[in-house]
Design a protein around this motif. Structure first.
Motif, mmCIF file in Angstrom:
data_model
loop_
_atom_site.group_PDB
_atom_site.id
_atom_site.type_symbol
_atom_site.label_atom_id
_atom_site.label_comp_id
_atom_site.label_asym_id
_atom_site.label_seq_id
_atom_site.Cartn_x
_atom_site.Cartn_y
_atom_site.Cartn_z
ATOM 1 N N SER A 66 0.780 -1.127 0.137
ATOM 2 C CA SER A 66 0.053 0.002 0.011
ATOM 3 C C SER A 66 0.838 1.224 -0.080
ATOM 4 O O SER A 66 0.624 2.208 -0.808
ATOM 5 N N VAL A 67 1.962 1.123 0.841
ATOM 6 C CA VAL A 67 2.824 2.285 0.793
ATOM 7 C C VAL A 67 3.577 2.594 -0.624
ATOM 8 O O VAL A 67 3.831 3.726 -1.107
ATOM 9 N N SER A 68 3.982 1.472 -0.902
ATOM 10 C CA SER A 68 4.679 1.642 -2.392
ATOM 11 C C SER A 68 3.685 2.244 -3.500
ATOM 12 O O SER A 68 4.037 3.008 -4.266
ATOM 13 N N ARG A 69 2.594 1.927 -3.453
ATOM 14 C CA ARG A 69 1.528 2.461 -4.301
ATOM 15 C C ARG A 69 1.437 3.904 -4.188
ATOM 16 O O ARG A 69 1.392 4.918 -5.005
ATOM 17 N N MET A 70 1.232 4.185 -3.053
ATOM 18 C CA MET A 70 0.992 5.674 -2.390
ATOM 19 C C MET A 70 2.057 6.461 -2.969
ATOM 20 O O MET A 70 2.079 7.683 -3.394
ATOM 21 N N VAL A 71 3.421 5.923 -2.685
ATOM 22 C CA VAL A 71 4.674 6.758 -2.808
ATOM 23 C C VAL A 71 4.856 6.867 -4.276
ATOM 24 O O VAL A 71 5.203 8.135 -4.659
ATOM 25 N N ALA A 72 4.501 6.052 -5.089
ATOM 26 C CA ALA A 72 4.653 6.129 -6.390
ATOM 27 C C ALA A 72 3.567 7.261 -7.050
ATOM 28 O O ALA A 72 4.139 8.064 -7.927
ATOM 29 N N LYS A 73 2.322 7.321 -6.435
ATOM 30 C CA LYS A 73 1.562 8.400 -7.009
ATOM 31 C C LYS A 73 2.094 9.678 -6.477
ATOM 32 O O LYS A 73 2.121 10.859 -7.263
ATOM 33 N N LEU A 74 2.634 9.781 -5.236
ATOM 34 C CA LEU A 74 3.222 11.062 -4.735
ATOM 35 C C LEU A 74 4.273 11.426 -5.638
ATOM 36 O O LEU A 74 4.555 12.869 -5.750
ATOM 37 N N ILE A 75 5.300 10.529 -6.005
ATOM 38 C CA ILE A 75 6.234 10.976 -6.901
ATOM 39 C C ILE A 75 5.857 11.450 -8.144
ATOM 40 O O ILE A 75 6.112 12.473 -8.643
ATOM 41 N N ALA A 76 4.698 10.635 -8.615
ATOM 42 C CA ALA A 76 4.128 11.192 -9.938
ATOM 43 C C ALA A 76 3.779 12.753 -9.876
ATOM 44 O O ALA A 76 3.619 13.272 -10.988
ATOM 45 N N ASN A 77 2.977 12.849 -8.821
ATOM 46 C CA ASN A 77 2.196 14.354 -8.815
ATOM 47 C C ASN A 77 3.388 15.298 -8.257
ATOM 48 O O ASN A 77 2.831 16.352 -8.048
ATOM 49 N N GLY A 78 4.599 14.994 -8.125
ATOM 50 C CA GLY A 78 5.849 16.121 -7.895
ATOM 51 C C GLY A 78 5.970 16.253 -6.525
ATOM 52 O O GLY A 78 6.786 17.316 -6.151
ATOM 53 N N GLU A 79 5.235 15.519 -5.583
ATOM 54 C CA GLU A 79 5.330 15.895 -4.020
ATOM 55 C C GLU A 79 6.728 15.340 -3.501
ATOM 56 O O GLU A 79 7.034 15.859 -2.398
#
Length: 325
Positions: A66-79
């Protein structure tokens, strides 16, 4: 220690209300486009500077996928941005990007506004009680999740991290110290009004003598609220003996080392003043306090049944000689 069912139900009801009022039931949190878990991930990364995904999973109590998916989204969003760990090229360190820093600043501003608005509805005493109680409860929940003595010790240490020790009279000290004594000894030993009034009157009389250099009081303070105390009365026993009095800790501060800090400062004062001995009176059954006293050089010198606290107990006198005497 078990809690009464009505108390448990009250806390559960309050927790549900907090979850709703803080916005955790919504799909996004803190005026961001992100879920509660993503917001908490950003806050944890901000607090730690850099973390790995595995560390983040531990902090949040979430599974690694779950953390891996969340982190990937935050990286993709530039955060977030990631870089290789210096000691393990296979692992990646996560840190906030410039955009992530701006997002976190907005999250903090939103959260501070929520807290300030709520606290404005409470008087200062209740504000302090809320801060202390919520901190202790949150860390107790964490210790339960970790399920280990190490987790409980870490929780107790964190709970007392913000506590400071002050010497000298502090406004409200007489009432607050008497309250802590009355509540603790009523709950655990059935002491009543006689005991509370004796503590309060003794403190009031002693406070009038704090100008004397042989007398001193120390208070442990958290969020401007007194959560512990101890005093040295250098006059009432005579014979160059110090009387250690009114040693007490609020329930939420036990086990974190605050009691040892208070006693250490008080005994250092006794040694500096050159008292031949330091005496204290307590009663049988306060085992944790006894272990602390003995670890600091006190020895049991006398015990007998007595009623000086308003109930029949086995009263004990402990004594500590001046170092080198």
């Amino acid at each position: 220690m078990t809690a009464d069912p009505p108390l448990v139900n009250d806390i559960r009801s309050a927790s549900r209300t907090m979850v709703r009022e803080l916005g955790f039931m919504a799909n996004t949190l803190a005026a961001t486009p992100y879920s509660a878990s993503a917001v908490h991930a950003l806050l944890e990364i901000d607090a730690h500077g850099t973390v790995t995904a595995a560390q983040l999973a531990d902090f949040l109590g979430l599974d690694k996928s779950s953390v891996s998916r969340m982190v990937a989204k935050l990286i993709a969003n530039g955060e977030l941005q990631e870089q290789p760990c210096t000691d393990d090229a296979r692992a990646k360190q996560l840190q906030l990007s410039a955009q992530g820093q701006r997002t976190v600043a907005g999250i903090h501003a939103y959260g501070q506004m929520q807290v300030r608005s709520a606290l404005a509805q409470l008087n200062p005493s209740l504000q302090q009680a809320v801060a202390q109680g919520l901190t202790a409860y949150a860390q107790a929940l964490q210790a339960h999740r970790l399920g280990s003595a190490a987790g409980q010790a870490s929780s107790a240490s964190a709970a007392t991290h913000s506590i400071q020790i002050h010497s000298g009279y502090r406004a409200g000290a007489i009432g607050r110290i008497a309250e802590m004594h009355a509540v603790f000894y009523a709950r655990h030993w059935g002491f009543g009004a006689f005991f509370e009034s004796k503590v309060a009157s003794g403190l009031a009389e002693f406070s009038g003598r704090l100008g004397e250099p042989c007398n001193q009081i120390w208070t442990a303070v958290q969020n401007e609220r007194i959560v512990g105390s101890v005093a040295i009365d250098g006059q009432d026993l005579g014979n160059n003996q110090a009387h250690l009095r009114w040693f007490i800790l609020d329930d939420g501060c036990r086990g974190g080392g605050v009691g040892r800090q208070l006693l250490t400062q008080a005994l250092a004062f006794c040694d500096q003043r050159g008292f031949a001995s330091t005496e204290l009176w307590t009663f049988q059954g306060l085992d944790a306090a006894r272990r602390l006293y003995e670890s600091l050089g006190f020895v049991l010198v006398h015990e007998e049944a007595g009623q000086q606290w308003g109930s029949t107990v086995v009263e004990q006198q402990f004594s500590r000689r001046l170092h080198g005497a």
